[in-house]
Design an enzyme around this catalytic site. Structure first.
Site, PDB file in Angstrom:
ATOM      1  N   TYR A  99      38.851  29.338  51.263  1.00 45.20           N
ATOM      2  CA  TYR A  99      38.925  28.978  49.862  1.00 45.20           C
ATOM      3  C   TYR A  99      38.923  27.377  49.597  1.00 45.20           C
ATOM      4  CZ  TYR A  99      40.830  33.944  49.160  1.00 45.20           C
ATOM      5  OH  TYR A  99      41.118  35.055  49.335  1.00 45.20           O
ATOM      6  N   PHE A 130      42.367  41.308  43.470  1.00 51.16           N
ATOM      7  CA  PHE A 130      41.639  41.520  42.331  1.00 51.16           C
ATOM      8  C   PHE A 130      42.524  42.660  41.392  1.00 51.16           C
ATOM      9  CE2 PHE A 130      37.842  42.598  39.362  1.00 51.16           C
ATOM     10  CZ  PHE A 130      38.279  41.807  38.634  1.00 51.16           C
ATOM     11  N   PRO A 131      43.872  42.397  41.418  1.00 51.03           N
ATOM     12  CA  PRO A 131      44.826  43.531  40.996  1.00 51.03           C
ATOM     13  C   PRO A 131      44.876  43.745  39.450  1.00 51.03           C
ATOM     14  CG  PRO A 131      46.118  41.623  41.542  1.00 51.03           C
ATOM     15  CD  PRO A 131      44.699  41.458  41.918  1.00 51.03           C
ATOM     16  N   GLY A 133      39.610  47.072  32.832  1.00 51.05           N
ATOM     17  CA  GLY A 133      38.101  47.746  32.362  1.00 51.05           C
ATOM     18  C   GLY A 133      38.470  47.966  30.806  1.00 51.05           C
TER      19      GLY A 133
END
Length: 290
Positions: A70, A215-216, A220
Site C-alpha cells: 500500500y 471491501f466490506p 450495490g
C-alpha cells in the site's frame, strides 16, 4: 482516554482472539485508502490520514490491517507516524506477496527471499519487534506453496511474526496451507453484494479461523432510494453502509470487518455500525434482498 462503549463504539462489536491469543475488537480499520490514487504514493492530505488513524484508536479500534504494497510502504509509515509508540491493545496486521510497479498494478511475488526482505522492511517501517499477524497477500503460482509458507514459518520461529494469515484463497488452498503450517486468518473479498466466498467463511467458522472481509461495504442496488434497506435504515437511524457492516458482524463470530476510509467523518460513521443491532427478521431480510 475514554474507556466506555459510548465513547469507544468499536468495543460494541465484541472481541475475537486471532490465533487463540491475540485479542481484538471485531470492527477494525483497513489502511489501504490512506495512500495516493491507485494505492500508489502519498495521500493528498497526509495530515488527515494521521487524524483518521488516531481517531480510529480513540473510537476503540484495536485491529488495523495494512500491507507493504500500500503505497508501497506509505500506509505502514503513516501508521507509525500516527500511532507509535503503540497502545498495548493495538494489533497491526500487514501483508507481503504482491509487488508493485505503478498505480493500480499488482503482481504476485512469493519467492522466499522476497517475503523475508519485505517482513524485515515492514518491521522497520512499522517500528515493531514482531508483527502480530503477517499475511501472504497472494499465493504466487510460480513458487511452491511450501516454499512461501515455509519462509513465513521460519520468520515465526524467529519471533519476527506471531501468526500467519492468507488472502484470496479457496478452501482447498487453506487446507493445503494448514498441512504446511498453522494458519490463523483468511482475508477474502466478501460483502452483502458479493458473497462468493461463503464456503471459505463457513470453513473458517468450523475451524475457528479469523475471516477478514476486504471491501466490506459494497451494498450495490440495496442502497438506492426506495430500495430494500430504506425501512431498516429508518428504523435504526443508520446509513446503508452501517447496515452492511452490522450485517457482517451479525453474520459470523469469526468475522473481522476492516472498512477503510481517508476521512474522519466516514470513519466515525463506519465505526458507529458496531452499535446497530439487527433483529432476526432484519438480518434475514437484508440477506435475502441482496
Amino acid at each position: 482516554m475514554a474507556t466506555n462503549i459510548s465513547e469507544q463504539p468499536a468495543k460494541a462489536s465484541g472481541t475475537y482472539r486471532i490465533g487463540g491469543d491475540v485479542t481484538v475488537n471485531r470492527l477494525g480499520y483497513g489502511a489501504m485508502q490512506i495512500t495516493g490514487p491507485g494505492v500508489w504514493g502519498d495521500p493528498k492530505d497526509p495530515a488527515e490520514a494521521v487524524r483518521v488513524l488516531r481517531r480510529a484508536v480513540e473510537l476503540g479500534v484495536t485491529f488495523i490491517d495494512t500491507a507493504d504494497s500500500y503505497g508501497p510502504f506509505v500506509s505502514e509509515l503513516l501508521i507509525r507516524e500516527a500511532l507509535h509508540p503503540y497502545a498495548d491493545d493495538l494489533v497491526i496486521a500487514t501483508k507481503a506477496g504482491l509487488s508493485r510497479s505503478g498505480p493500480g498494478d499488482w503482481r504476485p511475488l512469493g519467492r522466499p527471499e522476497y517475503l523475508r526482505q519485505q517482513c524485515e522492511l515492514s518491521l522497520r517501517h512499522l517500528g515493531l519487534d514482531s508483527i502480530p499477524l503477517y499475511q501472504l497477500h497472494r499465493i504466487d503460482p510460480k513458487v511452491p506453496l511450501a516454499d512461501q509458507l515455509g519462509e513465513l514459518a521460519l520468520l515465526r520461529e524467529e519471533g519476527k511474526i506471531q501468526h500467519i494469515g492468507l488472502s484470496e484463497v479457496s478452501v482447498a488452498q487453506i487446507e493445503e496451507s494448514r498441512a504446511i503450517t498453522p494458519i490463523a486468518s483468511v482475508q477474502n473479498l466478501y460483502n452483502l453484494a458479493n458473497r462468493s466466498a461463503e464456503d471459505v467463511l463457513e470453513y473458517c467458522e468450523r475451524n475457528d479461523l479469523a475471516f477478514i472481509p476486504w471491501f466490506p461495504i459494497a451494498t450495490g442496488e440495496l442502497a438506492r432510494p426506495g430500495g430494500p434497506l430504506d425501512a431498516i435504515s429508518t428504523a435504526h437511524g443508520a446509513s446503508p453502509a452501517q447496515l452492511a457492516l452490522a450485517w457482517l458482524l451479525r453474520r459470523s463470530p469469526v468475522m473481522l470487518p476492516i472498512p477503510g476510509t481517508s476521512s474522519v467523518a466516514h470513519l466515525e460513521e463506519n465505526v458507529g455500525a458496531a452499535d446497530v443491532r439487527l433483529t432476526d427478521d432484519e438480518f434475514e431480510a437484508i440477506a435475502k434482498a441482496s
